[in-house]
Design an enzyme around this catalytic site. Structure first.
Site, PDB file in Angstrom:
ATOM      1  N   GLY A 117      21.863  39.990  46.224  1.00 11.03           N
ATOM      2  CA  GLY A 117      22.602  40.104  44.963  1.00 11.03           C
ATOM      3  C   GLY A 117      22.181  39.065  43.943  1.00 11.03           C
ATOM      4  O   GLY A 117      21.924  39.368  42.772  1.00 11.03           O
ATOM      5  N   ARG A 118      22.066  37.805  44.372  1.00 12.40           N
ATOM      6  CA  ARG A 118      21.760  36.732  43.412  1.00 12.40           C
ATOM      7  C   ARG A 118      20.284  36.683  43.035  1.00 12.40           C
ATOM      8  O   ARG A 118      19.870  35.844  42.248  1.00 12.40           O
ATOM      9  CB  ARG A 118      22.230  35.379  43.963  1.00 12.40           C
ATOM     10  CG  ARG A 118      21.710  35.060  45.346  1.00 12.40           C
ATOM     11  CD  ARG A 118      22.440  33.860  45.937  1.00 12.40           C
ATOM     12  NE  ARG A 118      22.075  33.636  47.337  1.00 12.40           N
ATOM     13  CZ  ARG A 118      22.657  34.229  48.368  1.00 12.40           C
ATOM     14  NH1 ARG A 118      23.628  35.112  48.161  1.00 12.40           N
ATOM     15  NH2 ARG A 118      22.291  33.962  49.589  1.00 12.40           N
ATOM     16  N   GLU A 168      25.160  29.563  46.436  1.00 15.10           N
ATOM     17  CA  GLU A 168      25.418  30.651  47.385  1.00 15.10           C
ATOM     18  C   GLU A 168      24.261  30.724  48.397  1.00 15.10           C
ATOM     19  O   GLU A 168      24.435  31.164  49.523  1.00 15.10           O
ATOM     20  CB  GLU A 168      25.582  31.993  46.649  1.00 15.10           C
ATOM     21  CG  GLU A 168      26.307  33.032  47.479  1.00 15.10           C
ATOM     22  CD  GLU A 168      26.729  34.265  46.695  1.00 15.10           C
ATOM     23  OE1 GLU A 168      27.909  34.353  46.303  1.00 15.10           O
ATOM     24  OE2 GLU A 168      25.882  35.147  46.462  1.00 15.10           O
ATOM     25  N   HIS A 211      27.591  14.757  24.430  1.00 14.49           N
ATOM     26  CA  HIS A 211      28.867  14.278  23.883  1.00 14.49           C
ATOM     27  C   HIS A 211      30.018  14.537  24.838  1.00 14.49           C
ATOM     28  O   HIS A 211      31.178  14.489  24.441  1.00 14.49           O
ATOM     29  CB  HIS A 211      29.119  14.940  22.527  1.00 14.49           C
ATOM     30  CG  HIS A 211      28.152  14.460  21.483  1.00 14.49           C
ATOM     31  ND1 HIS A 211      28.360  13.334  20.738  1.00 14.49           N
ATOM     32  CD2 HIS A 211      26.923  14.941  21.129  1.00 14.49           C
ATOM     33  CE1 HIS A 211      27.325  13.140  19.934  1.00 14.49           C
ATOM     34  NE2 HIS A 211      26.435  14.106  20.156  1.00 14.49           N
ATOM     35  N   LYS A 263      25.847  46.125  44.063  1.00 15.03           N
ATOM     36  CA  LYS A 263      24.957  46.452  45.175  1.00 15.03           C
ATOM     37  C   LYS A 263      25.707  47.277  46.226  1.00 15.03           C
ATOM     38  O   LYS A 263      25.236  48.307  46.678  1.00 15.03           O
ATOM     39  CB  LYS A 263      24.430  45.142  45.785  1.00 15.03           C
ATOM     40  CG  LYS A 263      23.495  45.345  46.943  1.00 15.03           C
ATOM     41  CD  LYS A 263      22.901  44.028  47.398  1.00 15.03           C
ATOM     42  CE  LYS A 263      22.160  44.220  48.722  1.00 15.03           C
ATOM     43  NZ  LYS A 263      21.631  42.975  49.250  1.00 15.03           N
ATOM     44  N   GLU A 314      36.630  43.421  42.375  1.00 12.30           N
ATOM     45  CA  GLU A 314      36.675  43.125  40.941  1.00 12.30           C
ATOM     46  C   GLU A 314      35.987  44.231  40.142  1.00 12.30           C
ATOM     47  O   GLU A 314      36.509  44.732  39.137  1.00 12.30           O
ATOM     48  CB  GLU A 314      35.959  41.791  40.645  1.00 12.30           C
ATOM     49  CG  GLU A 314      36.646  40.556  41.192  1.00 12.30           C
ATOM     50  CD  GLU A 314      36.249  40.222  42.630  1.00 12.30           C
ATOM     51  OE1 GLU A 314      35.758  41.122  43.345  1.00 12.30           O
ATOM     52  OE2 GLU A 314      36.461  39.066  43.031  1.00 12.30           O
ATOM     53  N   LYS A 367      38.032  36.750  50.492  1.00 12.63           N
ATOM     54  CA  LYS A 367      38.152  38.166  50.110  1.00 12.63           C
ATOM     55  C   LYS A 367      39.118  38.879  51.061  1.00 12.63           C
ATOM     56  O   LYS A 367      39.962  39.655  50.639  1.00 12.63           O
ATOM     57  CB  LYS A 367      36.786  38.863  50.276  1.00 12.63           C
ATOM     58  CG  LYS A 367      35.835  38.773  49.132  1.00 12.63           C
ATOM     59  CD  LYS A 367      34.703  39.765  49.401  1.00 12.63           C
ATOM     60  CE  LYS A 367      33.433  39.400  48.677  1.00 12.63           C
ATOM     61  NZ  LYS A 367      32.283  40.205  49.068  1.00 12.63           N
TER      62      LYS A 367
HETATM   63  O1  F6P Z   1      30.034  36.694  45.916  1.00 11.52           O
HETATM   64  C1  F6P Z   1      29.567  37.465  46.962  1.00 11.52           C
HETATM   65  C2  F6P Z   1      28.673  38.581  46.502  1.00 11.52           C
HETATM   66  O2  F6P Z   1      28.374  39.348  47.618  1.00 11.52           O
HETATM   67  C3  F6P Z   1      27.408  38.096  45.810  1.00 11.52           C
HETATM   68  O3  F6P Z   1      26.416  37.715  46.674  1.00 11.52           O
HETATM   69  C4  F6P Z   1      27.075  39.268  44.970  1.00 11.52           C
HETATM   70  O4  F6P Z   1      26.156  38.936  43.975  1.00 11.52           O
HETATM   71  C5  F6P Z   1      28.436  39.641  44.451  1.00 11.52           C
HETATM   72  O5  F6P Z   1      29.302  39.415  45.538  1.00 11.52           O
HETATM   73  C6  F6P Z   1      28.582  41.046  43.925  1.00 11.52           C
HETATM   74  O6  F6P Z   1      28.323  41.994  44.915  1.00 11.52           O
HETATM   75  P1  F6P Z   1      28.056  43.508  44.548  1.00 11.52           P
HETATM   76  O7  F6P Z   1      26.839  43.595  43.710  1.00 11.52           O
HETATM   77  O8  F6P Z   1      27.889  44.213  45.864  1.00 11.52           O
HETATM   78  O9  F6P Z   1      29.251  44.027  43.793  1.00 11.52           O
END
Ligand code: F6P
Length: 548
Positions: free
Chosen positions: A267-268, A353, A384, A206, A212, A512
């Protein structure tokens, strides 16, 4: 504004719990022959039996009184009308617009968002058609056989969960993979067997700033260029899904190959947007639209049904009953469907979240518990592993059992066996087994009395453990869409009652920020920051050992 636990409705529930805590569910069934029927609901292809809960009609009335006291219905209306209910970020919360298949206008700042939503869907349709037909080829003219989605959090968990769930609908000729972790192993292990000339990367973020994802995307580009040798290849092998066109261009992806979405999609909650591109590539756009239709059907149910018959609202309220009055700290999601194996992980982000918050929308610290720990594994694996604790442990763990009447893989009698376990577990959790029953069973089997009396203590099950049973005819894109939307609205309901903002996530910021400071120190090979003694010693050890 006062906290919700200061309302008379909350206090009435508190007093009601004192009266309910020793009630046995089995007695409730004995007293009301119609309990199972009256506590079963059907909506959007889902069949929900919530009768195995420690609730009576009076409990439900009281919970609904609480929901009314916090104006749940008003908040539902405000969400669906595009008001900026995400107050800390001053944004509307409109994942419901992404699947608004009725095209009813939804306004944000006076503008109907539906034409833009439909425009992106049309672009997705065209792109998906070209990739799936083989018209879109790689740089060397090869057909694309593998798609790698690079994203994390909401830009990974939703599409990954849905693609696994819809595996029976997937095309054999296009495989979809997911890379999320910045651990290099994830990317290396994923691309190890892939042919760069036939691989398409989707960089899904987003913000397009997430460490990452950006790190994985850069390494994926290096991997591609090392094989194909020509930077022009990036245009055929990388597309982006983002709200940030500037950063996409800066990364080197042609914005003609970018699929947009909007800041009013959290995002979620984004799998319904272009973040769902890997889903559409895997199962085709028509199936993706069926997923949206299922979610839309659940949205319409949530928006219009009376709270007494409103599946997500009732489930949210019953969850809250356990979390705030019965002291439950966790909630288990137990899919009896191997295809739903990533659902618990997906819901961990969705729920934790969203509702892992300690202050109200007004910034006042709450003194009641909010979001529970959400966890789970598919049955029968879970049986199990951890069911022992659910049956005989000392805490109450409310659990959702989710299963289908028909399997996509009706292999011999696997499915009847599988679902027999589903029903048996919910029955056993409620019924339990008394000391006398356990004793009688062993004596009947001929066991010596002293040993039977000793063992009966261990073989006693307290029972009265609450479960919800969710059944669908078959796990289809439509029922899956409805199921996910059901959970989204359950989360919404709880967030509203707790008075928190379920749509921001400031809690992920601090770690972060500190990681960036520490990364600079690791790169420089020297600990210079103002750390506590433990972190400093760990960093020293790490840096020293890496040098050695
Ligand atoms: O973990 C924090 C967060 O902002 C989430 O809400 C989101 O889904 C994720 O990082 C990834 O963010 P982006 O889509 O901006 O890379």
């Amino acid at each position: 504004m006062s906290l919700v636990n200061e309302t008379t409705q909350w206090q009435a529930l508190q007093a009601h719990w004192d009266a309910m805590k020793d009630v046995r569910m089995q007695d409730l069934f004995a007293a009301d022959r119609r309990r199972a029927q009256s506590m079963t609901l059907e909506a959007a292809g889902l069949h929900l039996d919530y009768s195995k809960n420690l609730v009576t009609p009076e409990t439900l009335d009281k919970l609904i009184d609480l929901a009314k006291a916090v104006d749940l219905e008003g908040w539902i209306r405000r969400m669906f009308e595009g008001e900026p209910i995400n107050s800390t970020e001053r944004r509307a919360v409109l994942h419901i617009a992404l699947r608004n298949r009725s095209n009813r206008p939804i306004l944000v700042d006076g503008q109907d968002v539906m034409p833009e939503v439909n425009k992106v869907l049309a672009r997705m349709e065209s792109f998906v058609g070209r990739v799936r037909s083989g018209e879109w080829t790689g740089h060397t003219g090869e057909r694309i056989t593998d798609v790698v989605n690079i994203g994390i959090g909401g830009s990974n968990l939703g599409p990954k969960m849905i693609c696994a769930a819809l595996a029976p609908y997937q095309s054999e000729s296009l495989r979809v993979h997911f890379v999320s972790n910045v651990d290099g192993t994830h990317l290396v292990e994923t691309v190890r067997h892939l042919d760069p000339a036939r691989t398409l990367f989707i960089v899904a973020s987003k913000t397009f700033t997430t460490q990452e994802t950006m790190t994985n995307a850069a390494s994926a580009r290096e991997w591609l260029l090392a094989a194909l040798g020509d930077s022009a290849a990036v245009a055929r092998h990388f597309v982006a899904v983002s709200t940030n066109a500037e950063k996409v261009a800066a990364f080197g992806i042609d914005t003609a190959n970018m699929f947009g979405f909007w800041d009013w999609v959290g995002g979620r909650y984004s799998l319904w947007s272009a973040i769902g591109l890997p889903i559409a590539l895997a199962v085709g756009l028509d199936r993706f639209l069926e997923l949206l239709e299922g979610a839309h059907a659940m949205d319409e149910h949530f928006r219009t049904a009376d709270l007494h018959e409103n599946m997500p609202a009732l489930m949210g309220l019953i969850g809250l009953w356990y979390a705030n009055f019965a002291g439950a700290r966790t909630h288990a999601v137990l899919p009896y469907d191997q295809s739903l194996r990533f659902l618990p992980a997906y819901l961990q982000q969705g729920d934790m979240e969203s509702n892992g918050k300690g202050v109200t929308r007004e910034g006042v610290a709450v003194d009641y518990s909010t979001g529970p720990v959400v966890w789970g594994e598919p049955g029968t694996d879970g049986q199990h592993a951890f069911y022992q604790l659910i049956h005989q442990g000392t805490q109450m763990i409310p659990a959702d059992f989710i299963g289908a009447i028909h399997s996509h893989n009706e292999l011999g009698d696997h499915h009847p066996k599988f679902m027999a376990n589903f029903f048996a577990q919910t029955e056993a959790l409620m019924r339990g087994r008394t000391y006398d029953e356990a004793l009688a069973e062993m004596l009947d089997a001929g066991m010596e009395e002293e040993r039977a009396r000793f063992l009966a203590h261990h073989r006693t099950f307290p029972g009265n453990r609450p479960t919800n049973s969710i059944l669908m005819d078959r796990l289809t894109p439509h029922t899956l869409g409805a199921l996910v939307a059901f959970y989204e609205h359950r989360i919404f309901t709880q967030g509203i009652v707790w008075g928190i903002n379920s749509f921001d996530q400031w809690g992920v910021e601090l770690g972060k920020k500190l990681a960036n400071v520490i990364l600079d120190e690791i790169r420089a090979g020297k600990v210079t920051g103002d750390h506590d003694a433990s972190t400093r010693a760990l960093l020293d050890h790490f840096i020293r050992r890496r040098k050695g």
